[in-house]
Each structure stands twice: as C-alpha cells, then as structure tokens.
Scaffold this active site. Structure first.
Site, PDB file in Angstrom:
ATOM      1  N   THR A  48     -35.642 111.412 -35.405  1.00  0.00           N
ATOM      2  CA  THR A  48     -35.584 112.421 -34.339  1.00  0.00           C
ATOM      3  C   THR A  48     -35.135 113.742 -34.961  1.00  0.00           C
ATOM      4  N   ASP A  71     -39.087 103.120 -34.178  1.00  0.00           N
ATOM      5  CA  ASP A  71     -38.215 103.163 -33.003  1.00  0.00           C
ATOM      6  C   ASP A  71     -37.575 101.791 -32.794  1.00  0.00           C
ATOM      7  N   ALA A  94     -28.439 103.602 -34.405  1.00  0.00           N
ATOM      8  CA  ALA A  94     -29.447 104.529 -33.869  1.00  0.00           C
ATOM      9  C   ALA A  94     -29.140 104.838 -32.413  1.00  0.00           C
ATOM     10  N   THR A 137     -18.699 103.766 -28.907  1.00  0.00           N
ATOM     11  CA  THR A 137     -17.886 104.979 -29.009  1.00  0.00           C
ATOM     12  C   THR A 137     -16.684 104.915 -28.073  1.00  0.00           C
ATOM     13  N   ASP A 138     -15.646 105.681 -28.396  1.00  0.00           N
ATOM     14  CA  ASP A 138     -14.471 105.733 -27.506  1.00  0.00           C
ATOM     15  C   ASP A 138     -14.810 106.428 -26.187  1.00  0.00           C
ATOM     16  N   GLU A 139     -15.939 107.148 -26.149  1.00  0.00           N
ATOM     17  CA  GLU A 139     -16.294 107.862 -24.910  1.00  0.00           C
ATOM     18  C   GLU A 139     -16.585 106.909 -23.765  1.00  0.00           C
ATOM     19  N   TYR A 162     -24.679 110.505 -21.684  1.00  0.00           N
ATOM     20  CA  TYR A 162     -24.568 109.903 -23.026  1.00  0.00           C
ATOM     21  C   TYR A 162     -23.600 108.723 -23.022  1.00  0.00           C
ATOM     22  N   LYS A 166     -24.167 104.659 -23.627  1.00  0.00           N
ATOM     23  CA  LYS A 166     -23.495 103.885 -24.683  1.00  0.00           C
ATOM     24  C   LYS A 166     -22.703 102.723 -24.071  1.00  0.00           C
ATOM     25  N   LYS A 201     -22.863 119.571 -33.181  1.00  0.00           N
ATOM     26  CA  LYS A 201     -21.555 119.016 -32.858  1.00  0.00           C
ATOM     27  C   LYS A 201     -20.474 120.045 -33.172  1.00  0.00           C
ATOM     28  N   ASN A 261      -9.252 121.589 -29.293  1.00  0.00           N
ATOM     29  CA  ASN A 261     -10.438 122.245 -29.868  1.00  0.00           C
ATOM     30  C   ASN A 261     -10.119 123.631 -30.403  1.00  0.00           C
ATOM     31  N   ASP A 284     -17.511 126.048 -19.250  1.00  0.00           N
ATOM     32  CA  ASP A 284     -17.175 124.687 -19.683  1.00  0.00           C
ATOM     33  C   ASP A 284     -18.391 123.748 -19.609  1.00  0.00           C
TER      34      ASP A 284
HETATM   35  P1  NAD Z   1     -26.935 111.260 -35.116  1.00  0.00           P
HETATM   36  O1  NAD Z   1     -27.520 111.889 -33.886  1.00  0.00           O
HETATM   37  O2  NAD Z   1     -26.488 112.141 -36.224  1.00  0.00           O
HETATM   38  O3  NAD Z   1     -27.966 110.215 -35.734  1.00  0.00           O
HETATM   39  C1  NAD Z   1     -28.673 109.312 -34.940  1.00  0.00           C
HETATM   40  C2  NAD Z   1     -29.801 108.709 -35.759  1.00  0.00           C
HETATM   41  O4  NAD Z   1     -30.467 107.728 -34.952  1.00  0.00           O
HETATM   42  C3  NAD Z   1     -30.875 109.736 -36.182  1.00  0.00           C
HETATM   43  O5  NAD Z   1     -31.208 109.561 -37.535  1.00  0.00           O
HETATM   44  C4  NAD Z   1     -32.068 109.418 -35.284  1.00  0.00           C
HETATM   45  O6  NAD Z   1     -33.322 109.702 -35.871  1.00  0.00           O
HETATM   46  C5  NAD Z   1     -31.874 107.932 -35.052  1.00  0.00           C
HETATM   47  N1  NAD Z   1     -32.478 107.473 -33.785  1.00  0.00           N
HETATM   48  C6  NAD Z   1     -32.298 108.003 -32.538  1.00  0.00           C
HETATM   49  N2  NAD Z   1     -33.022 107.317 -31.642  1.00  0.00           N
HETATM   50  C7  NAD Z   1     -33.664 106.330 -32.324  1.00  0.00           C
HETATM   51  C8  NAD Z   1     -34.536 105.279 -31.940  1.00  0.00           C
HETATM   52  N3  NAD Z   1     -34.921 105.136 -30.673  1.00  0.00           N
HETATM   53  N4  NAD Z   1     -34.987 104.439 -32.892  1.00  0.00           N
HETATM   54  C9  NAD Z   1     -34.622 104.590 -34.195  1.00  0.00           C
HETATM   55  N5  NAD Z   1     -33.811 105.573 -34.612  1.00  0.00           N
HETATM   56  C10 NAD Z   1     -33.341 106.430 -33.687  1.00  0.00           C
HETATM   57  O7  NAD Z   1     -25.742 110.367 -34.583  1.00  0.00           O
HETATM   58  P2  NAD Z   1     -24.365 109.983 -35.291  1.00  0.00           P
HETATM   59  O8  NAD Z   1     -23.342 110.994 -34.931  1.00  0.00           O
HETATM   60  O9  NAD Z   1     -24.611 109.643 -36.702  1.00  0.00           O
HETATM   61  O10 NAD Z   1     -23.990 108.649 -34.481  1.00  0.00           O
HETATM   62  C11 NAD Z   1     -24.442 107.386 -34.920  1.00  0.00           C
HETATM   63  C12 NAD Z   1     -23.948 106.319 -33.957  1.00  0.00           C
HETATM   64  O11 NAD Z   1     -22.532 106.324 -33.902  1.00  0.00           O
HETATM   65  C13 NAD Z   1     -24.425 106.515 -32.510  1.00  0.00           C
HETATM   66  O12 NAD Z   1     -24.702 105.256 -31.969  1.00  0.00           O
HETATM   67  C14 NAD Z   1     -23.224 107.147 -31.817  1.00  0.00           C
HETATM   68  O13 NAD Z   1     -23.219 106.842 -30.446  1.00  0.00           O
HETATM   69  C15 NAD Z   1     -22.089 106.474 -32.559  1.00  0.00           C
HETATM   70  N6  NAD Z   1     -20.822 107.219 -32.612  1.00  0.00           N
HETATM   71  C16 NAD Z   1     -20.807 108.515 -33.040  1.00  0.00           C
HETATM   72  C17 NAD Z   1     -19.593 109.196 -33.131  1.00  0.00           C
HETATM   73  C18 NAD Z   1     -19.526 110.618 -33.628  1.00  0.00           C
HETATM   74  O14 NAD Z   1     -18.454 111.224 -33.584  1.00  0.00           O
HETATM   75  N7  NAD Z   1     -20.606 111.191 -34.140  1.00  0.00           N
HETATM   76  C19 NAD Z   1     -18.405 108.540 -32.769  1.00  0.00           C
HETATM   77  C20 NAD Z   1     -18.461 107.213 -32.320  1.00  0.00           C
HETATM   78  C21 NAD Z   1     -19.681 106.558 -32.265  1.00  0.00           C
HETATM   79  O1  TDX Z   2     -20.094 124.357 -28.554  1.00  0.00           O
HETATM   80  C1  TDX Z   2     -19.196 123.526 -28.322  1.00  0.00           C
HETATM   81  N1  TDX Z   2     -18.002 123.976 -27.858  1.00  0.00           N
HETATM   82  C2  TDX Z   2     -16.969 123.161 -27.536  1.00  0.00           C
HETATM   83  O2  TDX Z   2     -15.899 123.619 -27.117  1.00  0.00           O
HETATM   84  C3  TDX Z   2     -19.367 122.106 -28.527  1.00  0.00           C
HETATM   85  C4  TDX Z   2     -20.659 121.550 -29.059  1.00  0.00           C
HETATM   86  C5  TDX Z   2     -18.311 121.290 -28.219  1.00  0.00           C
HETATM   87  N2  TDX Z   2     -17.155 121.787 -27.714  1.00  0.00           N
HETATM   88  C6  TDX Z   2     -16.056 120.849 -27.383  1.00  0.00           C
HETATM   89  C7  TDX Z   2     -16.455 119.710 -26.473  1.00  0.00           C
HETATM   90  C8  TDX Z   2     -15.516 118.609 -26.910  1.00  0.00           C
HETATM   91  O3  TDX Z   2     -14.288 118.747 -26.237  1.00  0.00           O
HETATM   92  O4  TDX Z   2     -15.648 120.238 -28.604  1.00  0.00           O
HETATM   93  C9  TDX Z   2     -15.304 118.860 -28.397  1.00  0.00           C
HETATM   94  C10 TDX Z   2     -16.176 118.003 -29.293  1.00  0.00           C
HETATM   95  O5  TDX Z   2     -17.513 118.122 -28.824  1.00  0.00           O
HETATM   96  P1  TDX Z   2     -18.737 117.319 -29.502  1.00  0.00           P
HETATM   97  O6  TDX Z   2     -18.774 117.623 -30.952  1.00  0.00           O
HETATM   98  O7  TDX Z   2     -19.951 117.605 -28.690  1.00  0.00           O
HETATM   99  O8  TDX Z   2     -18.243 115.818 -29.383  1.00  0.00           O
HETATM  100  P2  TDX Z   2     -17.888 114.900 -28.120  1.00  0.00           P
HETATM  101  O9  TDX Z   2     -18.524 115.379 -26.887  1.00  0.00           O
HETATM  102  O10 TDX Z   2     -16.404 114.722 -28.110  1.00  0.00           O
HETATM  103  O11 TDX Z   2     -18.624 113.527 -28.580  1.00  0.00           O
HETATM  104  C11 TDX Z   2     -18.564 113.082 -29.962  1.00  0.00           C
HETATM  105  O12 TDX Z   2     -17.644 112.049 -30.151  1.00  0.00           O
HETATM  106  C12 TDX Z   2     -17.977 110.770 -29.677  1.00  0.00           C
HETATM  107  C13 TDX Z   2     -19.948 112.674 -30.481  1.00  0.00           C
HETATM  108  O13 TDX Z   2     -20.873 113.708 -30.252  1.00  0.00           O
HETATM  109  C14 TDX Z   2     -20.402 111.398 -29.853  1.00  0.00           C
HETATM  110  O14 TDX Z   2     -21.638 110.970 -30.417  1.00  0.00           O
HETATM  111  C15 TDX Z   2     -19.371 110.333 -30.094  1.00  0.00           C
HETATM  112  O15 TDX Z   2     -19.710 109.166 -29.400  1.00  0.00           O
END
Ligand code: NAD
Ligand code: TDX
Length: 350
Positions: A48, A71, A94, A137-139, A162, A166, A201, A261, A284
């Site tokens: 993606t 996929d 994924a 995720t903790d969310e 989202y 999850k 992010k 933040n 917000d």
């Molecule tokens: P990301 O968006 O950076 O990467 C997601 C990957 O999944 C991409 O490479 C995308 O191409 C692939 N993907 C999406 N839909 C797909 C599908 N239908 N089939 C195959 N591949 C697909 O996400 P990330 O931040 O690396 O998160 C990875 C996992 O960890 C997710 O499940 C997310 O919910 C979880 N997670 C993320 C965080 C965080 O802070 N980023 C925290 C806790 C859990």
């Molecule tokens: O432009 C911004 N301004 C801002 O204030 C963005 C993108 C975020 N924020 C705030 C929102 C949140 O309080 O920052 C904090 C972090 O935001 P994100 O990076 O979007 O993360 P969050 O919504 O907390 O979710 C993340 O953590 C849990 C990951 O994106 C998820 O994939 C994971 O499951």
C-alpha cells in the site's frame, strides 16, 4: 494442527510475516534476520502507500528471505503461500494503521484489518500452522484518564474506526483459539517510534516538517499523552511472544515513556535547532484518545522481555536517522502523500 512445540525450538523455522514492508515489519524483518539467521522469513505485503520495499532491498539476494506481493484477504494466494513455503508460524502485522486516515475513510480498515485477518486465520487453520501471532495495539483499550495503566484485562473500548477494526481482528484471532483450538497469541503494544516510520505519524511528521521549516500541526491543546516504545523493543517483544507466549494469551508491550505530544514536538525542535514558532495548535482529531499508558509486567514476568531503549536517546537517534535519509523522506512525501496531506492539514493549517 502441527505440533505447537515446533515453535521456539526449531533452528530452521519458516515464518510468514505479513506487512513486512511497513514500518514495524521492516524493523522486525531486519532484526530477526540477524537474530535468527537459520529461520526463513516469507514476507507477504500488498504494498500500500505505507509500504517501502526498498527498505529491505539489501535482502533481495538472501536465500532465507522471500518477498511475496499480495493481499492477506486473498484466500487462494495465502493458502498457496502457506502450503508451498511450508510455513510453521505466522506473525500478522499487515494492516491499515493510521487513525486519521480511518476517520477520512473507514472502509479499507474493515476490509484489510477485519476481513483480511479472518481470511488469513482460516487459511492458517486449514494449513495447520503451529502458531499465529496477532500484532494488535493498545488502542483497543480506548482512552485513560490522568491515572492508571492498561493491563491485559482492561475491557476493550476502541474509539476510532482504526482501533475498532484492530479490536475486531484481535478478538476474532482469540475466538479462533477458543473455538477451533488454534494456537493464537495476541500482542498489544503502545506507540512505536524509530527508523523507517511513514511521515504521516506524529514523530516522523514533526521531524520532517521541522527539517523543512514547515509548521508542526499539534492537535488540540497538545496535552494528549502517548506511551512511546522504540520499534526495536516491539520487535523483540513480538519475537518473545512467538517463541515463549502461551496459546490464548495476550501480552502488552510498552516503553514506560509517557510524554505529552507538545513536549515531544518541542524536544524534536530543540534537537534540530529550530524555533518553537513552528508549532501550530490546530483543530483536534475527532474522538481523540487523551492518554495511553501500558502495564507490561506480564510480558516482563512471563516472556522475560524488557525494553532496552530509553526515550530521550531513542528519539535523538531517530531524529539523526531522518536527517541522514533525505532521499527516503523525499520519496515517501511525494505522490499520494501530498493529496493526503492537503486533505488532512489544508484547512487546519490555512
Ligand atoms: P504501516 O502502515 O507502516 O505498515 C503496514 C504494512 O501492511 C504496509 O507495508 C502495507 O503495505 C501492508 N498492508 C496493509 N494492508 C495489507 C493487506 N491487506 N495485505 C497485505 N499487506 C497489507 O504500519 P505499522 O506502523 O508498521 O504497523 C504494523 C502493525 O502493528 C499493524 O497491525 C498495527 O496495527 C500494529 N501496531 C502499530 C503500532 C505503531 O505505533 N505503529 C503500535 C501497535 C501496533
Ligand atoms: O499531525 C498530528 N498531530 C498530532 O498532534 C498527528 C499525525 C498526530 N498528532 C497526535 C495524535 C496523537 O495524540 O499525536 C499523537 C500520536 O498520533 P499518531 O502518530 O497518529 O498515533 P496514534 O493515533 O497514537 O496511533 C499510533 O499508535 C498505536 C499508531 O498510528 C497506531 O498504528 C498504533 O496502533
């Protein structure tokens, strides 16, 4: 079901990781290739907007790393990969992962995160895969008030499309354990930061905007709190869950690094020697969770896991990584990113 004992004891495990070209996937694949050199890692990724296969380009000639574009919701393909590659265990990462995008368009979150997970689980059940690690995720727990921590028994109360998708995937995975006796382990981790994170992010967005002297959009009053964990610590946590987790159990991972933040944004500006006048408080996020904080004592006690990174050093190292990779930033911020950025921030920053 193949013997669960095979997981964690075999030198030559064959593990399917999904979403390996995303942020956490990239870091997981890179780390596990060096920590478990005898394992074969098959990476199934749809590629993606969030994926960057070039992150793993140096592994192309590695015979124990195999990339498959596809996929997780493609039943035929997934079954073929599981059978032909003789997969022992699956680590499911994924997903569509960005809360703001799930507010702009929830449909793909249900498709990939909910239906995709169910299709993958069914295929794993049929193929008798030994272990399925669901990276949740903790969310899923929703929002905390000023005190308290999420434990594994905190009731699920997701707020965004989202996190609801999850939570659905997380519970469906556990249902496959309870109903079909599949060997499923669920991990719930807090906010990750580190190299290769897509600049939608918070942390990479703040870094890359500051590098270009662009405004840093801080939602609301900037007082929302996230519990940051270095992506490497999440990667070791998932590995511990895969090797030592108990079927049917969930494990929280977090870095015990709660930060507002606004304070994180100021830290980034200070490191880059940019003025705080770049900070801009903007409208917000709808349904914005106020605070996340993780109690990871179960993972520490039962998996012998603990985070190795301290937030201040980890953030400084992450800022240096972005400063050292201008081409990576250019590539990720071009194309589709511009359309998204205008939609998400155009009115907010006007
Ligand atoms: P990301 O968006 O950076 O990467 C997601 C990957 O999944 C991409 O490479 C995308 O191409 C692939 N993907 C999406 N839909 C797909 C599908 N239908 N089939 C195959 N591949 C697909 O996400 P990330 O931040 O690396 O998160 C990875 C996992 O960890 C997710 O499940 C997310 O919910 C979880 N997670 C993320 C965080 C965080 O802070 N980023 C925290 C806790 C859990
Ligand atoms: O432009 C911004 N301004 C801002 O204030 C963005 C993108 C975020 N924020 C705030 C929102 C949140 O309080 O920052 C904090 C972090 O935001 P994100 O990076 O979007 O993360 P969050 O919504 O907390 O979710 C993340 O953590 C849990 C990951 O994106 C998820 O994939 C994971 O499951």
């Amino acid at each position: 079901m193949r013997e669960a004992a095979r997981v964690g004891t075999e030198m030559d495990m064959r593990v399917l990781v999904t979403g390996g070209c995303g942020f956490i996937g990239t870091n997981v694949v890179r780390r596990w290739r060096s920590e478990r050199p005898d394992w074969t890692l098959v990476n199934l990724d749809k590629l993606t907007y969030a994926a960057n296969p070039e992150n793993l380009a140096d592994l192309e000639r590695d015979p124990k790393y195999i990339f498959v574009r596809g996929d997780v919701g493609n039943e035929e393909l997934v079954s073929h990969v599981l059978e032909s590659r003789k997969i022992d265990a699956v680590v499911h990462m994924a997903a569509e992962s960005h809360v703001d995008r799930s507010i702009l368009g929830p449909g793909i979150f249900i498709e990939s995160n909910v239906r995709g997970t169910q299709v993958l689980l069914d295929a794993c059940k049929r193929a008798k895969v030994s272990r399925f690690v669901m990276v949740s995720t903790d969310e899923v727990y929703g929002s905390l008030g000023p005190t308290g921590l999420f434990t594994e028994s905190t009731p699920l109360a997701p707020s965004s499309p989202y996190s609801a998708s999850k939570a659905a995937a997380d519970l469906i995975a556990l249902a496959y354990h309870h109903t079909f006796e599949m060997d499923v382990v669920v991990t719930r981790c807090s906010n990750n930061y580190g190299a290769f994170q897509f600049p939608e992010k918070f942390i990479p967005l703040m870094i890359t905007n500051a590098m270009r002297d662009e405004s840093l959009p801080v939602y609301g009053d900037g007082g929302n709190v996230r519990d940051w964990i270095h992506v490497d610590d999440h990667a070791t946590g998932i590995l511990a869950a895969l090797e030592k987790g108990k079927a049917g159990e969930t494990y929280n991972f977090g870095g015990s690094s709660e930060r507002r933040n606004i304070d994180v944004a100021k830290q980034i500006l200070a490191q880059l020697k940019k003025p705080e006048t770049l900070l801009k408080f903007v409208q917000d996020r709808a349904g914005h969770d106020r605070r996340y904080a993780i109690d990871a004592s179960k993972a520490k006690r039962d998996l012998g896991w603990s985070p190795a990174h301290d937030f201040e050093n980890g953030l400084a190292e992450t800022v240096r990584w972005y400063v050292g990779h201008p081409e990576w930033i250019e590539k990720t911020r071009s194309g589709e990113y511009r359309n998204y950025y205008d939609k998400q921030y155009g009115a907010r920053l006007a």
